[in-house]
Design a protein around this motif. Structure first.
Motif, PDB file in Angstrom:
ATOM      1  N   LEU A 263     -12.516  28.774 106.683  1.00  0.00           N
ATOM      2  CA  LEU A 263     -12.305  29.403 105.390  1.00  0.00           C
ATOM      3  C   LEU A 263     -10.833  29.383 104.990  1.00  0.00           C
ATOM      4  CD1 LEU A 263     -14.531  32.608 105.694  1.00  0.00           C
ATOM      5  CD2 LEU A 263     -14.943  30.659 104.198  1.00  0.00           C
ATOM      6  N   ASP A 264     -10.585  29.198 103.717  1.00  0.00           N
ATOM      7  CA  ASP A 264      -9.230  29.224 103.186  1.00  0.00           C
ATOM      8  C   ASP A 264      -8.847  30.683 102.933  1.00  0.00           C
ATOM      9  OD1 ASP A 264      -6.806  28.761 102.057  1.00  0.00           O
ATOM     10  OD2 ASP A 264      -7.579  27.909 100.185  1.00  0.00           O
ATOM     11  N   ALA A 265      -8.151  31.269 103.882  1.00  0.00           N
ATOM     12  CA  ALA A 265      -7.735  32.675 103.780  1.00  0.00           C
ATOM     13  C   ALA A 265      -6.446  32.861 104.559  1.00  0.00           C
ATOM     14  CB  ALA A 265      -8.826  33.601 104.331  1.00  0.00           C
ATOM     15  N   VAL A 266      -5.735  33.930 104.271  1.00  0.00           N
ATOM     16  CA  VAL A 266      -4.519  34.246 105.017  1.00  0.00           C
ATOM     17  C   VAL A 266      -4.897  34.504 106.473  1.00  0.00           C
ATOM     18  CG1 VAL A 266      -2.600  35.861 105.270  1.00  0.00           C
ATOM     19  CG2 VAL A 266      -3.431  35.254 102.985  1.00  0.00           C
ATOM     20  N   PRO A 267      -4.321  33.762 107.423  1.00  0.00           N
ATOM     21  CA  PRO A 267      -4.688  33.984 108.821  1.00  0.00           C
ATOM     22  C   PRO A 267      -4.356  35.408 109.261  1.00  0.00           C
ATOM     23  CG  PRO A 267      -3.470  31.930 108.558  1.00  0.00           C
ATOM     24  CD  PRO A 267      -3.351  32.667 107.268  1.00  0.00           C
ATOM     25  N   PRO A 268      -5.134  35.961 110.178  1.00  0.00           N
ATOM     26  CA  PRO A 268      -4.814  37.298 110.686  1.00  0.00           C
ATOM     27  C   PRO A 268      -3.518  37.271 111.500  1.00  0.00           C
ATOM     28  CG  PRO A 268      -6.472  36.276 112.050  1.00  0.00           C
ATOM     29  CD  PRO A 268      -6.284  35.358 110.884  1.00  0.00           C
ATOM     30  N   GLN A 269      -2.899  38.419 111.584  1.00  0.00           N
ATOM     31  CA  GLN A 269      -1.770  38.558 112.505  1.00  0.00           C
ATOM     32  C   GLN A 269      -2.362  38.791 113.896  1.00  0.00           C
ATOM     33  OE1 GLN A 269       1.318  42.060 113.070  1.00  0.00           O
ATOM     34  NE2 GLN A 269       1.932  40.818 111.307  1.00  0.00           N
TER      35      GLN A 269
END
Length: 343
Positions: free
Chosen positions: A167-173
């Motif tokens: 998925l195109d999303a901000v990767p988790p920290q």
């Protein structure tokens, strides 16, 4: 005024007769309260076959909270990677990131059942039960974490040599959580990841884990310097007497949680007065955790927490609070947050 960010870890303790709906409602209330107080993160644990703790599926719970908060970071501390395929963790955390607007923390850890024999009635070994029911995966902790990072970074090979697309999303920290020096702290160091240290779970080995992490840290794409969050068990009340009442049953709750003996809930002071004291074996086994828990008036608690932060040289403080009722935990969180600003 403290410049060290404050966060909370919610273990979702369950009262007698409490339902799954109560766990969800309590988490919503806690997360919104923490956000209103300006806390940086709201983390939940992941526990299985532990009746006293309600967070069995953190990603499900956190996705519910994502729509009910707007600023605070949401995460799990920590998910045992042996229980989840790396692809599942990557996809779940990316979807949670999309739901929360990029506010996701993914904490990775080793399962306690890899190290501590525990029982579920009779002489069944809890670790074997968990392994069977959760279909614990093969592979080492480091290997599974490596694959997870490759998936999140778009570097995991797929068909015809092309990388696997997620998925195109901000990767988790991504965080690694540890209780002692060893594989977890070493992995965080060589991967350049932030370290969450569970001082409340293993206070005698927490400093060793941090020292090991800092000594072996390698700068990388995630961090250019070591970054440590220390998690401490604490409870504040307006007076010492009130604090003593609220903590009276903590030893029984801890015995039920860690030793699988006795009540699985935190009794009130009146309920605790009707129960026998810990036997010698339990008292010895739990001595460190009971001794290093921080309780008292807000200023006294904040001062002791600051001393722990200084000793660890931590970059962040995470407070875990267990008390007889949700209202007690909410009040304690507020008192600590306000006192922490003044330290």
């Amino acid at each position: 005024m403290s410049t060290i960010p404050l966060s909370c870890l919610d273990l979702s303790p369950v009262r007698p007769g409490g339902s799954a709906a109560d766990v969800v409602d309590g988490a919503i209330t806690m997360a919104q309260h923490a956000e209103s107080l300006g806390l940086l993160r709201y983390w939940v644990g992941e526990h299985h076959l532990t009746p006293g703790l309600g967070s069995t599926s953190p990603m499900v719970l956190l996705s519910h909270l994502a729509a009910r908060t707007g600023r605070i970071r949401l995460g799990v501390a920590a998910t045992p990677v042996a229980h989840h395929p790396p692809l599942r963790l990557a996809e779940d955390s990316l979807l949670l990131s999309a739901l929360s607007g990029g506010r996701t923390d993914l904490g990775l850890g080793r399962s306690d059942t890899d190290r501590i024999p525990r029982t579920v009635g009779g002489d069944q070994d809890r670790s074997r039960v968990e392994a069977r029911l959760l279909e614990r995966g093969l592979g080492t902790f480091s290997g599974r974490c490596d694959q997870l990072l490759r998936l999140l970074d778009g570097k995991e090979p797929g068909l015809h040599g092309d990388p696997v697309r997620l998925l195109d999303a901000v990767p988790p920290q991504v965080w690694v959580h540890a209780t002692a020096a060893g594989e977890s702290s070493g992995y965080a160091a060589r991967s350049g990841l932030p370290l969450g240290i569970a001082y409340f779970a293993r206070p005698t080995t927490a400093l060793e884990a941090v020292d090991d992490y800092r000594a072996r840290f390698t700068p990388g794409p995630y961090r250019d310097r070591p970054h440590v969050a220390v998690a401490v068990s604490a409870l504040a009340a307006r007076t010492e007497a009130e604090a003593a009442d609220l903590t009276a049953g903590y030893d029984v709750w801890l015995r039920g949680l860690d030793r699988d003996r006795g009540p699985a809930y935190h009794p009130t002071a009146d309920e605790r007065a009707l129960m026998p004291p810990l036997d010698t074996d339990d008292a010895v086994a739990l001595e460190d955790r009971l001794r290093t828990r921080v309780t008292g008036t807000p200023h006294a608690v904040a001062e002791r927490l600051a001393a722990i932060v200084d000793a660890v040289e931590a970059d962040e403080l995470v407070v875990e609070t267990v008390a007889p009722t949700l209202e007690d935990r909410l009040r304690s969180t507020e008192l600590i947050a306000r006192a922490w600003r003044e330290v």
